[in-house]
Every structure is written in C-alpha cells, then in structure tokens.
Design an enzyme around this catalytic site. Structure first.
Site, PDB file in Angstrom:
ATOM      1  N   HIS A   1       4.438   4.646   8.256  1.00  0.00           N
ATOM      2  CA  HIS A   1       4.603   4.814   6.809  1.00  0.00           C
ATOM      3  C   HIS A   1       6.076   5.015   6.463  1.00  0.00           C
ATOM      4  CE1 HIS A   1       3.406   6.531   2.789  1.00  0.00           C
ATOM      5  NE2 HIS A   1       4.574   7.146   2.954  1.00  0.00           N
ATOM      6  N   GLU A   2       6.751   5.881   7.208  1.00  0.00           N
ATOM      7  CA  GLU A   2       8.156   6.155   6.916  1.00  0.00           C
ATOM      8  C   GLU A   2       9.038   4.954   7.246  1.00  0.00           C
ATOM      9  OE1 GLU A   2       9.003   8.692   5.208  1.00  0.00           O
ATOM     10  OE2 GLU A   2       6.971   9.487   5.269  1.00  0.00           O
TER      11      GLU A   2
ATOM     12  N   HIS B   1       9.225   2.682   4.354  1.00  0.00           N
ATOM     13  CA  HIS B   1      10.213   3.068   3.344  1.00  0.00           C
ATOM     14  C   HIS B   1      11.606   2.572   3.731  1.00  0.00           C
ATOM     15  CE1 HIS B   1       7.515   5.320   0.889  1.00  0.00           C
ATOM     16  NE2 HIS B   1       7.273   6.260   1.774  1.00  0.00           N
TER      17      HIS B   1
ATOM     18  N   GLU C   1       4.367   4.447  -2.365  1.00  0.00           N
ATOM     19  CA  GLU C   1       3.558   5.137  -1.358  1.00  0.00           C
ATOM     20  C   GLU C   1       2.348   4.293  -0.965  1.00  0.00           C
ATOM     21  OE1 GLU C   1       4.355   7.848   0.272  1.00  0.00           O
ATOM     22  OE2 GLU C   1       6.217   7.958  -0.874  1.00  0.00           O
TER      23      GLU C   1
END
Length: 523
Positions: A175-176, A179, A260
């Site tokens: 997930h990070e 980003h 997100e």
C-alpha cells in the site's frame, strides 16, 4: 443481471480520474476565494472607481492589484509550506519522533520489514526507502514521506511490526509503495501547500481585524470610520480565508480517500494476496491505529495507512474510507470471512464484545484469530509463488529490462526479487548496508570486468580521501558475487545500497561522483 465487480486496474483508472477532478475542484476553490476577496476590494473602492460594475472593476487597476495580491499571497504561503515539506522525508520522520532502522539491524521484526521492503523495491525497480519505526506507538499504522521516490522514507509503528503477520505487513508495505509509485507524496505536498496559502488569507484578515479594533479603540476620535473599515475588511478576509480552508480540507480529504482506495487496489496487485492487506485492516478495525504519543497526529492523518487521529466532523473530514468499505472494495465477501474466522476462534461472549466495543478498546479480541488469518494468507501466498515462480534453472530477469518495468510489480518480478535476495551472500548484503561497502560497490560495478592490473591502475587514480578511496579488502568481498551474477545484480545492488549512500554528506557525494566519472572515462 448483476453488474460484475470491476477489476483492480479498472478501479485504479477510476480512482485516478476522480482524483484529477478533485484537484480541479481544489483549484476552482482557490479561484472562488480570489473572486470573493476581490468582491471585498470592490466594495471598499467602489466610490473611487465611479461605481463600475464588478466585472469591469476586475479589469481596472484596483481589481488587477487586488487579484494579483491575493494570488501572490496564496503563492507565497504555499511556497513557504512547500519548501518545508519538500526538504526530505527524514525531516517528517524525525518530526514525529521515529527512530531510523539500521540496514544491518538484528531485530527479527525489523529484519522482516526490511526484507519485505527490499523485495518490493527490487521488484518495482525503485530505490529502497529509508526505514523508521515509532517505538512508542502501539497502534497499527504506517506512512511514507518525501517529495521524490529517491528521498522517500517509510515509517511504521511498533504496533505494526509486532501485531501483523508477514503477509499482513507485506500488504501494508505494498500500500505504501503504491503511494511512492503513484506520486501521492507529491500530491500531498501540493495540496498541503495550497491550504497553507489559503490559510494565509485568513491569518492576514485576523491581523487586520485586531489592528482595526485596537487602533479604533485608541484613536476613535481621529479616524474612527477608517479604522472601522479596516476592521470590517479584516473580518471579511478572515471569514473568506477560514471558510476556504474548511472547504479546502473537505476537498483534500476527498482526494486522500480516492488515493487510499487506489493504494489498496495496488497493494493487492503487487502482492496478489488480498487477505494480506485485508487482514491488516481488520486488525486495525479491532485494535485501532491512532498515533497517541505525537502531537503531529492530525497533521499526518492524510499520509498514514489509516486514520492517525480522532477528528471532529469525521464523516466530512475523514482522510480514509471506512475500514469495512476498504475491505469490501479489496475483495467482496472478505470482511464476512474475516469476521467468521474471528467467531470461530473466539468464545461467543468475546466475539460479541469484540464487535460491539469501540475500535480503540478492542485490544485482545483478534489476537487468537490472527493465526487463522495468517495461516490462510500464507497458504494463498505459497500457492501464488508455486504457480508463478520460474524453475530454478531459469535465468533471472536481465537487469537491462528492469528500467522498462520501473514502478510495476508482478508475480515474475516478485519471484525474481525473492530469488535474487536469497542468492546474495550474507557478507555481500551486509556490506551494502554500510557507507564504505556502498561506495566500494559503485567502484566494483565499474571495474569487475577488467584485469587485475587494469583494476589496480584505475583504482589508484581515485580520490583516496577517507571512505572514498578504493578498499581492496572490501572489493575482494564484493567482486566474486558481482562476477557471478553479472548484469543481474547491478540495479538491485544499487537499490539496496541507496539507504547507505544517502548518508553521505554533500562533499562526499560530490567526490564519489567524481571518482565514478574517472572510472567511466577510463573504460
């Protein structure tokens, strides 16, 4: 007929389109704020402008000066904030009290995190981010910071390290990484900077309001009308500025929620394991992810994996979608399966307590179910690896093709990264985590194909100051692995060495580049 659920790539494209629209809305809000301030200026200067209609007044000298001043103020405020945020992710990590994780850490949980991050970095073709841990935070959370991928840092809480299984932690890392790869850090900096510029309008209005009332109180008989006008203008600017900030935060929160959702979908794409990130979110829903020991929790809210602070007007200003909604979007029916496993592994009264208490107080409700979630995640991960991994006799993906896949993670690149890291000798890998070893790696990659005599001659001509000189002892430990793996090791080794190379001071970096150029020209 039921509409089929969109796939991961469709959801990513949808989220990107929506984010673009929201950014346009943000810029539209700035335009409306400028017009509102101009309307205040028009009201104040109308008599001096011969009662021109507003649209003509905008093109007059008063209108152009007012609109130019507003844009300049927003720009100055934004630039000041942007300069503070774009200075590097390490500043943000230090601001929240995070401790750097050394590349050669012996802590097993930190070692697991580093292995996951290195695998993901090699698979996606980006530098390994510097890692930090917030030792005093028991909630499960994480974030990345930095203006560019090359200066990114990843910060995780102690709770994330100790309470998540490897698959769940891999989902959070994926997930990070999304980003980082999707440019969300840059978007966050820009939106925060725009908000700071809008806030400056309100702050100036507050100053004028106080100045008008203060001066009016002491010199009321001299020019009370002028002082009252200053106070009213200040009041109008303050209202416009703070209302603009409120609506700007609404748009910022909407942008954050879209990013997100995109990052969640990307994490599943990267790991091919929806139960990894789904299990992490489920544990956060039970145990909570708030940052309780830092005063910057609300500032970091939009940057974190999940909500880091309790917010007023949460339904409007929430920077993340509800956890149930995120899990459902990851895989329909996943939330029901996770709850079912919790019920199967908990007594009935404990299950009712876990599902009825607020998330911040459900401390131990899920601990017994984590084994079931972890076992299922490991089974899925093992199955995916067995299906997608090439045979041991297959040659690793050539490094020349890595640049074409930067920012893309697939089963093949994940298997390649895992296999490559497993092939690296412990001594070689440990050296890459040190400044001296990282420097010698740069030299070794440029001279490993030369003869011993040529190598000695070229290295002797380098700047020998401090760490920058050629170190034959370290090179002898690096060159055998470089020779054995050849082109396959070039980019991955440099990615692993990036955290150590970032620790060089500016003079050392400049000298290292000079030495590298000397070796290149000597070839």
């Amino acid at each position: 007929m039921a509409t089929p659920n969109p796939g991961f790539f469709e959801r990513q494209a949808h989220a990107r389109r929506n984010t673009g629209l929201l950014v346009v809305l943000f810029l539209t809000a700035v335009t409306l704020i400028t017009l509102a301030v101009c309307l205040v200026g028009y009201t104040v200067t109308r008599s001096e402008s011969s009662n021109l209609p507003f649209h003509y007044w905008l093109l007059s000298s008063h209108g152009l000066i007012t609109s130019g001043g507003v844009i300049a103020l927003i720009g100055i405020g934004s630039l000041i904030r942007w300069a503070a945020l774009a200075g590097g992710g390490s500043k943000v990590a230090e601001m929240v009290g995070a401790r750097p994780i050394e590349p050669d850490t012996r802590d097993p949980e930190e070692r697991t995190l580093r292995n996951i991050v290195e695998e993901m970095a090699i698979a996606s073709g980006v530098p390994v981010p510097s890692l930090y841990v917030m030792d005093n935070e028991t909630g499960i959370n994480a974030f990345v910071a930095g203006y560019t991928p090359g200066e990114a840092v990843m910060v995780v809480t102690h709770g994330a390290l100790t309470q998540l299984s490897r698959d769940e932690l891999q989902g959070v890392v994926g997930h990070e990484f999304s980003h980082i790869l999707n440019g969300d850090m840059r978007i966050n900096v820009r939106l925060i900077a725009l908000l700071a510029g809008i806030l400056m309008i309100g702050q100036i209005g507050h100053f004028l309001l106080r100045a008008g009332f203060y001066s009016g109180g002491r010199h009321r008989s001299r020019d009370g009308r002028a002082q009252a006008a200053i106070g009213l203008v200040g009041l109008a600017l303050m209202v416009i500025g703070y209302v603009g900030v409120f609506f700007g935060r609404l748009i910022q929160s909407a942008v954050s929620r879209q990013r997100e959702m995109l990052a969640d979908a990307s994490a599943v794409q990267f790991t091919r394991n929806p139960e990894g990130i789904g299990g992490a979110l489920f544990k956060i829903g039970v145990k909570g992810g708030y940052l309780d020991t830092t005063s910057h929790a609300s500032d970091m809210n939009h940057m974190c994996f999940t909500e880091s602070a309790r917010m007023k007007f949460a339904s409007l200003l929430a920077s993340h979608p509800p956890i149930d909604e995120r899990i459902q979007a990851i895989q329909p029916g996943l939330m029901a399966r996770l709850k079912s496993r919790l019920r199967d592994t908990q007594p009935a009264h404990a299950t009712r307590a876990a599902t009825s208490q607020p998330s911040a107080t459900r401390g131990g409700a899920i601990s017994a179910s984590s084994g079931a979630i972890s076992a299922s995640s490991e089974a899925i991960s093992a199955f995916s690896e067995a299906v997608s991994a090439p045979s041991r006799g297959t040659r690793a993906t050539p490094a020349a093709s890595v640049s074409a896949r930067v920012g893309k993670v697939s089963d093949q690149t994940e298997a390649y990264a895992t296999r490559l890291l497993a092939d690296l000798p412990a001594t070689f890998r440990t050296l890459l985590y040190t400044r001296a070893g990282a420097i010698q790696l740069c030299y070794g990659l440029l001279v490993h194909e030369t003869t011993d005599a040529e190598r000695h001659t070229r290295l002797a001509g380098l700047n020998q100051h401090g760490l920058l000189g050629a170190n034959p002892e370290l090179l002898d430990k690096l060159l055998p692995t470089i020779d054995r793996l050849g082109a396959d090791i070039r980019f991955p080794a440099l990615e692993l060495a990036m955290p150590a190379l970032r620790k060089l001071d500016p003079d050392e970096r400049a000298s290292l580049l000079d030495n590298v150029r000397l070796l290149i020209h000597a070839d």
